[in-house]
Every structure is written in structure tokens, then in C-alpha cells.
Scaffold this active site. Structure first.
Site, mmCIF file in Angstrom:
data_model
loop_
_atom_site.group_PDB
_atom_site.id
_atom_site.type_symbol
_atom_site.label_atom_id
_atom_site.label_comp_id
_atom_site.label_asym_id
_atom_site.label_seq_id
_atom_site.Cartn_x
_atom_site.Cartn_y
_atom_site.Cartn_z
ATOM 1 N N GLU A 1 0.847 -1.192 0.000
ATOM 2 C CA GLU A 1 0.000 0.000 0.000
ATOM 3 C C GLU A 1 0.882 1.241 0.000
ATOM 4 O O GLU A 1 1.794 1.358 0.825
ATOM 5 C CB GLU A 1 -0.887 0.024 1.250
ATOM 6 C CG GLU A 1 -1.997 -1.017 1.256
ATOM 7 C CD GLU A 1 -3.269 -0.550 0.546
ATOM 8 O OE1 GLU A 1 -3.295 0.584 0.028
ATOM 9 O OE2 GLU A 1 -4.229 -1.347 0.521
ATOM 10 N N HIS B 1 -4.040 -3.217 -8.005
ATOM 11 C CA HIS B 1 -5.331 -3.667 -7.482
ATOM 12 C C HIS B 1 -6.422 -3.528 -8.550
ATOM 13 O O HIS B 1 -7.290 -4.389 -8.691
ATOM 14 C CB HIS B 1 -5.693 -2.842 -6.234
ATOM 15 C CG HIS B 1 -6.699 -3.496 -5.350
ATOM 16 N ND1 HIS B 1 -7.225 -2.888 -4.239
ATOM 17 C CD2 HIS B 1 -7.289 -4.732 -5.409
ATOM 18 C CE1 HIS B 1 -8.091 -3.709 -3.664
ATOM 19 N NE2 HIS B 1 -8.144 -4.830 -4.357
ATOM 20 N N ASP C 1 -7.082 1.582 -8.001
ATOM 21 C CA ASP C 1 -5.759 1.906 -7.484
ATOM 22 C C ASP C 1 -4.708 0.922 -7.985
ATOM 23 O O ASP C 1 -5.044 -0.237 -8.233
ATOM 24 C CB ASP C 1 -5.775 1.931 -5.933
ATOM 25 C CG ASP C 1 -6.140 0.589 -5.300
ATOM 26 O OD1 ASP C 1 -7.193 0.029 -5.655
ATOM 27 O OD2 ASP C 1 -5.361 0.113 -4.449
HETATM 28 ZN ZN LIG Z 1 -6.291 -1.404 -3.188
#
Ligand SMILES: [Zn+2]
Length: 268
Positions: A138, A176, A186
């Protein structure tokens, strides 16, 4: 004796100093211990408490399962602190292996050998349990802003280490949005996919002198690359976000068909 007293004092101070994640780090340790217990259990039993086979003979030759994909995300949150908090609250049920802050700091939140909850309902090729086979990274980003050079530097170094450690194939560095078309967007359009592909993380296209076959089928190409084409328009959208972010329409133009054809060849 003096050493023991000083050591105890240091341990007490360290315990008190704690920090915001002392308790959740303890929860992590406990959970990891429970899984270690499960690893020591043999033969493994199903939910009814029955072994999967009648007889057990332990082999001498084995190793841990390894991740084979890296999935890149943006957090869609306002700070790294907020994301760390989200990933340490059991009620959210979400997590990732790594979080990269704007200043390039990398937080490792879960052993690469364990399963994080970052992909959700997702599919790439025939893989439907992406969480079981991937590392989730992330990147702190509100969803619309550019990524910082420090973040990309840290990410690139991390990807290199993961690729070497687990022998992750070049095409298996994806976003993703690639594995969850229609549901996720994203990392955002500012993500430098082309630069990373140039360094060996993910594929890119080369349409120079490429002749498109007369029977070329864009949806089939998307499927071969790995996209879930159950709803072709969402797959087109995810493909464009990754490879042609300047075009937000759903139409596949002739130059884009060539891009798809090039990617298809690199995915076979
Ligand atoms: Zn994501």
C-alpha cells in the site's frame, strides 16, 4: 546482579514507553504463535476434526509456500498514520504486508509468508485467491495526487528484494485495479508503471513495426493478459488506467489494439 537489575529496569522502561502499537504488536505475536501451532499439527485436520487422509507419512523434503504476485495499491487515505491505524484495528479486517509513506519510510506489517487481506474479491487469469499468492503493498496516497519520488525509490528497492527472494515473474507485478476491474481504481493514473516495467517489475508494450492480425480480438487479448473479462467494459477501463491513463473512454482505438496485441504476446 547489577547487570540483571539494569536489564530489568530497561525492560520495564521499554514496556512502559510502548508507543501506539504495543498492544497490536502483542496481538500479532499471539496470532503468529497460533499459526505456528497449526504448522506443527500433523496430519492436518478439517473443520470436523478429521484428517484428510487415512495414513500419515511425513516427507523430509519441503519448504514454506512462497508469494508469486505483488499487488500495488494506493491507500485512498490522508496519512500513513491513518493507514497504520486502519490495518491494526480488527474491526476493519483489512491489511497489507507493506505500507510506504510519503517520505519513503517503509512499514512492514506482516510476514511475507502469511496471508494479508488486501485484494478482496479479485481475479487474475485463473487465480481467484489472490491474497493467498501475493504480497500487498500500500502506498500512502489520497487517490488523486502524484506519488513522491521517495515513495517510488523505496518501492523500487522493495520490489527488487521481493523479486529476488521469491523469484516473482516479471508479469506478476500488477495493480489492485488490474485484479478487481469495476471495483477498484488503485494505484491511480499517476503511478509510474512504464518506469517500473523498464526496471523489470511488470510488463510494458512495444508497438514499433507491429502488424495487427485481421482477426484480432481485444477482449480475448485482455483475457490472455490476465484481466477478468466477465464485464469487458470494466476490464477495458482497468487496462487503460494501467497502460493508457490519458484515455478515459471505453472505446478501444486502433493504436490501443496494437498495445493490447503487444501485451498479449508478452503474457503468453
Ligand atoms: Zn487497493
Amino acid at each position: 546482579m547489577k547487570f540483571v537489575i539494569i536489564s530489568c529496569f530497561i525492560i520495564i522502561i521499554a514496556g512502559c514507553a510502548g508507543g501506539p502499537y504495543t498492544q497490536t504488536n502483542k496481538q500479532y505475536k499471539k496470532k503468529a504463535r497460533d499459526f505456528a501451532k497449526l504448522l506443527r499439527q500433523y496430519p492436518l485436520k478439517d473443520s470436523a476434526g478429521l484428517p484428510y487422509a487415512a495414513d500419515w507419512v511425513g516427507t523430509t523434503n519441503f519448504s514454506m509456500r512462497r508469494p508469486n504476485f505483488v499487488i500495488i495499491h494506493h491507500t485512498a487515505q490522508n496519512s500513513c498514520e491513518q493507514t497504520l491505524k486502519t490495518f491494526t484495528m480488527p474491526s476493519t479486517s483489512v491489511s497489507a504486508h507493506y505500507v510506504i509513506c510519503k517520505d519513503g519510510t517503509v512499514h512492514h506489517m506482516l510476514s511475507d509468508l502469511l496471508r494479508a487481506h488486501h485484494a478482496g474479491v479479485a481475479r487474475w487469469g485463473n487465480s481467484t485467491d489472490i491474497n493467498s499468492s501475493s504480497i500487498g503493498i500500500e502506498i500512502d496516497n489520497n487517490g488523486a495526487e502524484p506519488f513522491t519520488p521517495e515513495q517510488i525509490n523505496s518501492l523500487t528497492e522493495l520490489l527488487g528484494r521481493l523479486k529476488r527472494a521469491y523469484n516473482i515473474p516479471v508479469p506478476n507485478f500488477i495493480g489492485h485495479s488490474d485484479i478487481a476491474p469495476g471495483r477498484k481504481v488503485d494505484p491511480n493514473k499517476n503511478f509510474p508503471w512504464a518506469d517500473l516495467a523498464g526496471k523489470g517489475y511488470g510488463i510494458w508494450y512495444d508497438t514499433t513495426a507491429l502488424e495487427l492480425p485481421a482477426d484480432f480480438n481485444p477482449v480475448q487479448a485482455l483475457r490472455i493478459i490476465g484481466y477478468n473479462v466477465q464485464k469487458p467494459e470494466t476490464a477495458i477501463s482497468s487496462f487503460k488506467l494501467h497502460f493508457v491513463p490519458s484515455d478515459t473512454t471505453l472505446e478501444v482505438t486502433d493504436p490501443e489494439k496494437k498495445i493490447l496485441y503487444s501485451l498479449q504476446q508478452r503474457s503468453l
